[in-house]
Every structure is written in structure tokens, then in C-alpha cells.
Design a protein around this motif. Structure first.
Motif, mmCIF file in Angstrom:
data_model
loop_
_atom_site.group_PDB
_atom_site.id
_atom_site.type_symbol
_atom_site.label_atom_id
_atom_site.label_comp_id
_atom_site.label_asym_id
_atom_site.label_seq_id
_atom_site.Cartn_x
_atom_site.Cartn_y
_atom_site.Cartn_z
ATOM 1 N N GLU A 46 0.810 -1.216 0.000
ATOM 2 C CA GLU A 46 0.000 0.000 0.000
ATOM 3 C C GLU A 46 0.849 1.275 0.000
ATOM 4 O O GLU A 46 0.353 2.344 -0.286
ATOM 5 C CB GLU A 46 -0.973 0.008 1.177
ATOM 6 C CG GLU A 46 -0.340 0.216 2.532
ATOM 7 C CD GLU A 46 -0.453 -1.012 3.413
ATOM 8 O OE1 GLU A 46 -0.247 -2.111 2.889
ATOM 9 O OE2 GLU A 46 -0.767 -0.863 4.591
ATOM 10 N N GLU A 60 -5.636 8.855 3.310
ATOM 11 C CA GLU A 60 -4.790 7.745 3.703
ATOM 12 C C GLU A 60 -4.716 7.671 5.222
ATOM 13 O O GLU A 60 -4.742 6.592 5.809
ATOM 14 C CB GLU A 60 -3.406 7.964 3.101
ATOM 15 C CG GLU A 60 -2.727 6.690 2.658
ATOM 16 C CD GLU A 60 -1.390 6.990 2.033
ATOM 17 O OE1 GLU A 60 -1.350 7.711 1.009
ATOM 18 O OE2 GLU A 60 -0.372 6.508 2.568
ATOM 19 N N TRP A 109 -5.037 -4.217 0.967
ATOM 20 C CA TRP A 109 -5.151 -2.825 1.396
ATOM 21 C C TRP A 109 -4.814 -1.882 0.245
ATOM 22 O O TRP A 109 -5.451 -0.863 0.053
ATOM 23 C CB TRP A 109 -4.218 -2.599 2.583
ATOM 24 C CG TRP A 109 -4.651 -1.470 3.460
ATOM 25 C CD1 TRP A 109 -4.044 -0.272 3.580
ATOM 26 C CD2 TRP A 109 -5.786 -1.442 4.311
ATOM 27 N NE1 TRP A 109 -4.706 0.516 4.463
ATOM 28 C CE2 TRP A 109 -5.785 -0.177 4.944
ATOM 29 C CE3 TRP A 109 -6.800 -2.374 4.632
ATOM 30 C CZ2 TRP A 109 -6.764 0.206 5.853
ATOM 31 C CZ3 TRP A 109 -7.756 -1.980 5.549
ATOM 32 C CH2 TRP A 109 -7.741 -0.713 6.137
ATOM 33 N N ARG A 110 -3.817 -2.286 -0.574
ATOM 34 C CA ARG A 110 -3.406 -1.478 -1.712
ATOM 35 C C ARG A 110 -4.571 -1.333 -2.699
ATOM 36 O O ARG A 110 -4.849 -0.250 -3.205
ATOM 37 C CB ARG A 110 -2.196 -2.124 -2.389
ATOM 38 C CG ARG A 110 -1.653 -1.332 -3.575
ATOM 39 C CD ARG A 110 -0.558 -2.135 -4.276
ATOM 40 N NE ARG A 110 -0.096 -1.460 -5.475
ATOM 41 C CZ ARG A 110 0.792 -0.482 -5.502
ATOM 42 N NH1 ARG A 110 1.306 -0.042 -4.373
ATOM 43 N NH2 ARG A 110 1.166 0.069 -6.640
#
Lengths: 278, 530
Positions: free
Chosen positions: A200, A217, B502-503
């Protein structure tokens, strides 16, 4: 106010500067130190020549060590300042929600993380500091103590042998060099993964240079801290504008350089350990 | 008859002395005359091998012209054979082993050497000079450049000016080309033997006969070099004459004629030394001789000797491991003095193992300057060839590691142990003895103390018996490393799949964002303005 493109300030300016200084000194220390540790590899000879010989590599090593000690002391002084300004007492600083000390929440987060990894629960609601960040933080303390003390012994062997037997220098050498191997190995793999390489964040998270993380984020990554800010109504205070793109690019270039050197060192260490170990 | 004796030198290997005594000339030829003469003799006693001695001397007779003339004509060989007892009385040494007496003549400015005699064990030397044969008699034929041998057609022309300009300018043709007979029309027709230089140069002859060159010659080998191959024939010059092929700076070229790679001696050679001439030229000695022009620099013959060169396996060889120190010590005497007292000297160490000589560390033909970087780094490998373990552990500690990076400022073997004066640390004179070790450390670490000297310069963390502290420290640290990396690595690996999820989640958010391009546009410009 449109919150979507807003950024949350996560690191103070001083902490960011300290981290940059730390990166520079740490990389210098590992490069110059590894030339000695793996002196039997061709790479070590090449690097040693690049640094202008073992003597100037030694000066660089001790110079970088001094920088790191200054960084460390500055941080301690800064802690005093923060305590005075924001907390009032050590108890409040250390037992508070934003403490760097491990607490119950970290234990819960750790267990929660393991469950999440194994698909048996949701992602824990990480707060201001996660347990792995605290681990990294105290790893530096531990490293400063272990590598620093043995390093000083090796820096001034004539002085320290007034109090310790000569073989203590051999022991100090082993501790210094193996702890340094642990530090470089840990920073350039585990720390790099946790902060930059995990998908991520891939390929790089420049929050440590810019101090800013996008609000979106932030909301997902640190739900607990976000909630806390909302509850307190403090969120606005922490919102900042992003840096202009040229500054961001500079930070990325610096980050890439550090990452590349770090990975090169890891490859070199692995090569030395597997193919030429003795 | 009175006699005086001047002992010139007396050494363990023999003595040299002059003896001068009055003699009566009649004693030389059966009492027909009674002219008093001075007998002036120089003797040198040198042990050749156990139980035998060289005995060498010149007797110079001083007398009037008549006696000189007479003495010259006399057959001294026969006389000396008869007078062996008399000669015995000259030195009274019962150990002298004598097989043969050799008289020979040569004029000196003081008088006349009437006899030069030697006794050499197991060796018979035939020398006899016929006088009365003048050079001009020979030159009546040999001065003609056209003169050729009737046997093989080779030129027999002798350039007399060569001879007169040579070391042998006072030697007559017939002294070398012996066996001439003056009563013949061609006095040389009685010659059967080639010139034998050992008639005069007897000691050289003995050495040559022992040498590899001489052995080849004795076996009628075509490649065998004889005297003339190196020294020439009629135009022989002394080795101090720069024109001579045996002058110091010319010797490498002289030997290279056969020993250069590809030449006749080099192709027969089976040893380990390659490119000898090339390596020598590049070595410290070669550069000293050929670049700096130092005629005192070691040339081929200084180490291998001029006449008794032998392979190193031969115990008599100057380059035999036992003799190398002495050979090098001819020039490097101070070093030899140190070396013979060191642990590496066979005089000190009584061991079956081979001890290192000069060449083991410095090489034979590729000797380098010892203050050059290359030598300083190589020398550690040289020590390591025998001291394997101690060298390996040296490279595990600070000094060794730095040296491996290619730097020589750090302590190398010889900086602590010494080079030629190396002694075991148990020896109080050693640089590493209890009394000296701190001072040895102080040469680089000025404020070193007793405990500082306790630093283990050859330590390894692989030996739990010898270095338990290091061993357990190392394994403690290794355990810490493995443990930390195991836990952190496992944590990271487990994290990976969730992180990928999550990405994707974050990406879908960005896509969502991009569906409002107008909004984005305005926000960005806002951001830039502020």
C-alpha cells in the motif's frame, strides 16, 4: 473546506531534519564499517578506495558517528522541550496516549494484527504510533547504547584498556560489528518494508521527509488517531498544505538514493555471507 | 739459516703466513754452487674437506742474474718432487694431504716465483712450462690472417695485439699452449691437448669441475660452457675492466646467452624459476645494476658463484637453503648477523621442518624493494605459507582486515614480530616478550599500556577452547540476529497478503477520486496558490 486533498502533519520539522541526518550518518557508518567487516570481498576494497583509503574511511566513520550522537542528544533535548510544552511531566508524556513506550494498546494491536494477517479479524485500528514503529524507535536506543558504547571503546582503545583487559577490545569488535550487521540488516529490509515497500506504500512513503500524509490515507491508516482528532475537534489544527511538486521530487530523489544504497548494502552483505564467508 | 715468519691472518678455516728464510742455491742442484738465496714464501692453509687441506704457496727466489737465469731453466717439477720433505719442513703440518706437487714459473718484479705448488686430495695437476720458445717464433706463422687448420679449416690466426692488451700480456704463448718442442721445425706439432687454464688457475679448475657446467663438460656435453665461453681466448680482460664480458654490468647479458628463455640452458632447465633474465632485470638487483649502474649490485655470479654454480639441491651449492643466508650475507652482512640469531636460523631451531631462508620471503629473481606496497602485502602471504592458522586468524582481526583492503600502514607480521631478528615471544629479547611488547605496540599506539597489549591480534571466534569469550559473544550476537530477523521476517511475510488487499482498497479510492476531474483541477490550483 475540502478535506479530501488536505494533508495531516505527522512529523515535526525538527524530527524530519533529524531523520535525514540520521539517514546520512547511518548509511555512511554502514558503508565505511562494512568495508572493514567484509574486507575480504572485492567490493570492500573498491569502496575503501572510493573513500580514500582505510584512514579516511575511518575518519568518515567517526564523523558520521558523531553526527548520529548529536542527532540522538538533540532528540533527548527535544523530548525535554516537548515534555515541558505539551505534557508538563514525564509521567504524562510516558503514560499518555502518544507515548513511545509499549502499552496495552500495542499488545492488543499486535494480537489484532496477527489475527488480521491470518484472516481471522479486521485490520486493527492503529493509533498515533504502531507497535512496529515503537520497536524501530527503541531499536535505535538499543543500537545507540550497544554500538555506541563498543564503538567508543574501539575509538579510544588506549584509554579504555586502562580499565578493561585487552581481550575486551576483541569482544567489543564482535559486538560492534554484529550489532551493526543487525542494525543495517533490519533497517534495510524490515524497516524498508514496513514503511516503503509494503504494497500500500510501494514504492516509497515520503512522509518522514514531508511530514505530511494525505488525509484520506491517514483516515484509513490511523483510524484511532483520526477518531481522536475528530472527537477533540483538533483535526483542523493538524491540517496543512502539501509541498510544491519540486520539493516533493527532491524528497523522492533523496529517498530513492537512500533506498538504493540500502539495498545495495543488503545485496553485498548477502553475497559476502553466502559466497565468501569466513 | 735464520727464518722469519709473519702470520698475516689466522682464522678457523686456515691461516695465511709468509715465511722468509735463507737458503743455499746449491741445495737446489746438488751442491755445484753455494750462492746464498732468499726464499720468500707465502702459504695459505685452507681445509678443503674434512681430513684434507689445500696447501698453496709461492716461493720467490732472490738472487743475481745468473741464478735467475739458471733457476728459470731448471726443471723445478722434478726438484720439488724430490724436495717434498724440505717443503714439509716449511709448515710442519702433519694433516696436510699431498698427492702431487706442481711447480710453475712466473716472473715478478721482485724476484722470481720459482714454484707454485699445491697438494690437492684426489686430484693430480700436471703443469709444466717449456721455456725457450719465444712468442715471435709462434707468430712467424700465426700472424698470417690466412692461416687455417689442416684438419677442420678453422682460422688459426692470432691477433697478437689482443693478447698484449689482455690480462695475459706477460704470458708467453707456450705457457698456455704447452707441449711445444723447440727442436722441431713446427714446435707446435707435438701439441696434443687443448689449452688447460687450470695449469695456473687451479682453484678455479677445482670449482669448475664440481659445477654443473664442469659436469656437463666432463660428460662431453655439447652445451657445456668452458672457460673461453665466458672469458674469451687471447683477449681475456679482468672482471674489473668494463670491456670484459665478466664485468658486473655485462654478466646478466653473458649468462643470458644460454639462460634466457628459449636458449639452450633454459630449455634444459626443469626447475620452477621462469623468465629468469626478465625477472632479474625487473628486480631490485637488476634495476640497481642496469638502471642505477651500481657495479656492486648482486649479479648472477654473486649468488650462483662464478665457477661453482650448482642446483639448490646440492649441499655444496651457494643457493642451497643451508647456504643462502651466507650467500646473501656477502652483501647484506648486517641482515645475516640478525638472521642467524633468529628463530628461523638452523643454528637456533633444531627441527625437521624446513626453515625459511632469504629467498622464501624475498624470492630469488623477482626480489622487490621492501618499502614498496606490493612487497609489504605479499610478505603476509609468505609468512602464511607456513604459519597458516596464525595468518588466517590475523586476517580476522582489525590489522589483518585493514591490510586486506590493500593498506600497509597497519601492523603487518614483521611490524610486531620483527623481520630478520624474529624470536619467539618467550625469548626475553623478542619484540613481543613481556618486557618489550608494550613498546612494540607504542610504535603505532603511542599511549599503549600493559592491558592494551593484551589485545588478541590473532583471535578467532571459532575456537571455544582458546577464546571462549569471543566464541560465546559471537554466538550470542548471532542468536540475537537470527531471532530478531526470524520474528521480524515472519511478521513481514504474514503482513504481505493483507497489505496487497489494502493497496487495492486504496486504489479503488483513487479511482473514485478521478471520477471528479473538475473538482481535482480546481483543488490543485488552489493548493498551488496557497
Amino acid at each position: 473546506m475540502n478535506l479530501r486533498r488536505k494533508y495531516v502533519l505527522r512529523f515535526s520539522r525538527l524530527n524530519r531534519i533529524l531523520h535525514v541526518c540520521m539517514i546520512i550518518s547511518f548509511i555512511t557508518l554502514s558503508l565505511t564499517g562494512m568495508t572493514l567487516k567484509f574486507s575480504y570481498t572485492g567490493w570492500a576494497r573498491f569502496l575503501s578506495r572510493l573513500f580514500g583509503g582505510f584512514e579516511s574511511a575511518g575518519y568518515l566513520h567517526r564523523f558520521a558517528a558523531s553526527i548520529m550522537i548529536i542527532v540522538f542528544l538533540t532528540h533527548i533535548v527535544d523530548l525535554y522541550r516537548v515534555k515541558k510544552k505539551d505534557f508538563g511531566s514525564w509521567i504524562k508524556l510516558l503514560a499518555g496516549k502518544h507515548s513511545m513506550l509499549f502499552n496495552k494498546k500495542d499488545w492488543q494491536d499486535f494480537n489484532g494484527s496477527l489475527k488480521w494477517f491470518l484472516g481471522k479479524g479486521p485490520r486493527p485500528e492503529y493509533g498515533r504510533w504502531t507497535y512496529w514503529e515503537k520497536f524501530d524507535y527503541f531499536a535505535v536506543f538499543w543500537g545507540m547504547f550497544v554500538i555506541g558504547s563498543t564503538g567508543m571503546t574501539l575509538w579510544f582503545p588506549e584509554f579504555f584498556t586502562n580499565f578493561f583487559p585487552g581481550w575486551f577490545l576483541n569482544v567489543a569488535t564482535i559486538i560492534h560489528s554484529d550489532e551493526a550487521l543487525l542494525a543495517t540488516g533490519f533497517i534495510f529490509t524490515v524497516h524498508f518494508f514496513n514503511t516503503h515497500l509494503r504494497p500500500e506504500k510501494f514504492p516509497m512513503d515520503i512522509v518522514i521527509f514531508s511530514g505530511r500524509t494525505p488525509l484520506e490515507e491517514f483516515k484509513l491508516d490511523r483510524p484511532e488517531e483520526y477518531k481522536e482528532l475528530i472527537e477533540k475537534g483538533d483535526l483542523e489544527k493538524h491540517l496543512v498544505e502539501p509541498y510544491p511538486p519540486i520539493v516533493i521530487r527532491g524528497m523522492k530523489i533523496f529517498g530513492w538514493t537512500a533506498l538504493t544504497i540500502g539495498f545495495s548494502i543488503i545485496i553485498w552483505i548477502i553475497y559476502a555471507m553466502i559466497f565468501t564467508y569466513r | 739459516m735464520g727464518s722469519t715468519v709473519d702470520v698475516l691472518s689466522e682464522q678457523p678455516w686456515g691461516k695465511t703466513y709468509y715465511e722468509r728464510r735463507k737458503g743455499w742455491c746449491y741445495s737446489f742442484f746438488d751442491g755445484n754452487s753455494k750462492t746464498p738465496v732468499d726464499i720468500y714464501a707465502q702459504f695459505k692453509l685452507i681445509p678443503d674437506s674434512p681430513g684434507s687441506y689445500w696447501f698453496r704457496g709461492d716461493i720467490v727466489v732472490f738472487g743475481d742474474g745468473y741464478h735467475n737465469n739458471f733457476l728459470r731453466r731448471h726443471d723445478w717439477r722434478k726438484w720439488f718432487m724430490k724436495k717434498e720433505d724440505y717443503l714439509n719442513s716449511l709448515h710442519n703440518d702433519k694433516n696436510v694431504v699431498r698427492n702431487e706437487t706442481i711447480p710453475l714459473y712466473a716472473r715478478t718484479e721482485y724476484g722470481m716465483i720459482v714454484a707454485r705448488y699445491k697438494w690437492i686430495k684426489d686430484k693430480v695437476w700436471k703443469v709444466f712450462y717449456d721455456y725457450g720458445m719465444a712468442d715471435k717464433d709462434c707468430l712467424s706463422c700465426h700472424d698470417n690472417p690466412e692461416i687455417k687448420s689442416s684438419v677442420d679449416g678453422r682460422s688459426l690466426f692470432v691477433n697478437y695485439t689482443d693478447l698484449k692488451g689482455s690480462r695475459h700480456d706477460n704470458i708467453a704463448c707456450s705457457q698456455c699452449h704447452s707441449e711445444v718442442n723447440v727442436s722441431k721445425h713446427r714446435p707446435c706439432e707435438t701439441i696434443t691437448q687443448k689449452v688447460d687454464c687450470t695449469s695456473c688457475h687451479a682453484e678455479v679448475g677445482v670449482e669448475y669441475a664440481k659445477s654443473t657446467h664442469g659436469t656437463l663438460f666432463a660428460n662431453n656435453d655439447n652445451n657445456a660452457p668452458t672457460c673461453k665461453e665466458c672469458h674469451g681466448t687471447h683477449g681475456i680482460l679482468g672482471k674489473l675492466n668494463p670491456q670484459s664480458p665478466t664485468f658486473a654490468t655485462n654478466i646478466p647479458t653473458l649468462c643470458a646467452r644460454c639462460h634466457r628463455e628459449g636458449e639452450k640452458a633454459a630449455v634444459r632447465y626443469t626447475g620452477t624459476e621462469k623468465d629468469i633474465i626478465k625477472h632479474y632485470t625487473e628486480s631490485i638487483h637488476g634495476k640497481g645494476l642496469l638502471k642505477s649502474g651500481l657495479t656492486v649490485t648482486a649479479t648472477c655470479t654473486d649468488c650462483h658463484t662464478a665457477h661453482m654454480e650448482l642446483p639448490h639441491t646440492n649441499p655444496e651449492s651457494s643457493i642451497n637453503p643451508k647456504n643462502v643466508a651466507e650467500t646473501c650475507g656477502k652483501c647484506h652482512h648486517g641482515i645475516e648477523e640478525q638472521f642467524v640469531k633468529s628463530i628461523h636460523s638452523p643454528l637456533i631451531s633444531d627441527t625437521d621442518k624446513q626453515l625459511p631462508g632469504c629467498a622464501d620471503c624475498h624470492s630469488a629473481h623477482t626480489i622487490k624493494r621492501t618499502d614498496a606496497e606490493g612487497f609489504k602485502l605479499e610478505i603476509m602471504d609468505q609468512c602464511g605459507r607456513c604459519h597458516e592458522k596464525i595468518a588466517a586468524t590475523y586476517f580476522d582481526t582489525y590489522h589483518g582486515k585493514v591490510s586486506q583492503l590493500g593498506y600497509t600502514k597497519t601492523a603487518k607480521c614483521y611490524d610486531c614480530h620483527g623481520a630478520h631478528d624474529i624470536l619467539p615471544p618467550t625469548d626475553p629479547r623478542s619484540r613481543l616478550s613481556r618486557d618489550n611488547v608494550v613498546n612494540t605496540c607504542k610504535t603505532c599506539h603511542p599511549s599503549a599500556n600493559r592491558q592494551f597489549a593484551g589485545y588478541l591480534t590473532h583471535a578467532t571466534h571459532h575456537d571455544p577452547d582458546k577464546y571462549p569469550f569471543l566464541f560465546w559473544t559471537f554466538w550470542g550476537m548471532t542468536g540475537l540476529l537470527i531471532g530478531t530477523f526470524f520474528i521480524a521476517g515472519l511478521h513481514t511475510l504474514l503482513w504481505l497478503p493483507r497489505s496487497l488487499q489494502w493497496r487495492r482498497k486504496l486504489k479503488s479510492m483513487h479511482i473514485e477520486e478521478e471520477t471528479f476531474p473538475d473538482e481535482n483541477q480546481t483543488e490543485e490550483s488552489e493548493g498551488e496558490n496557497t
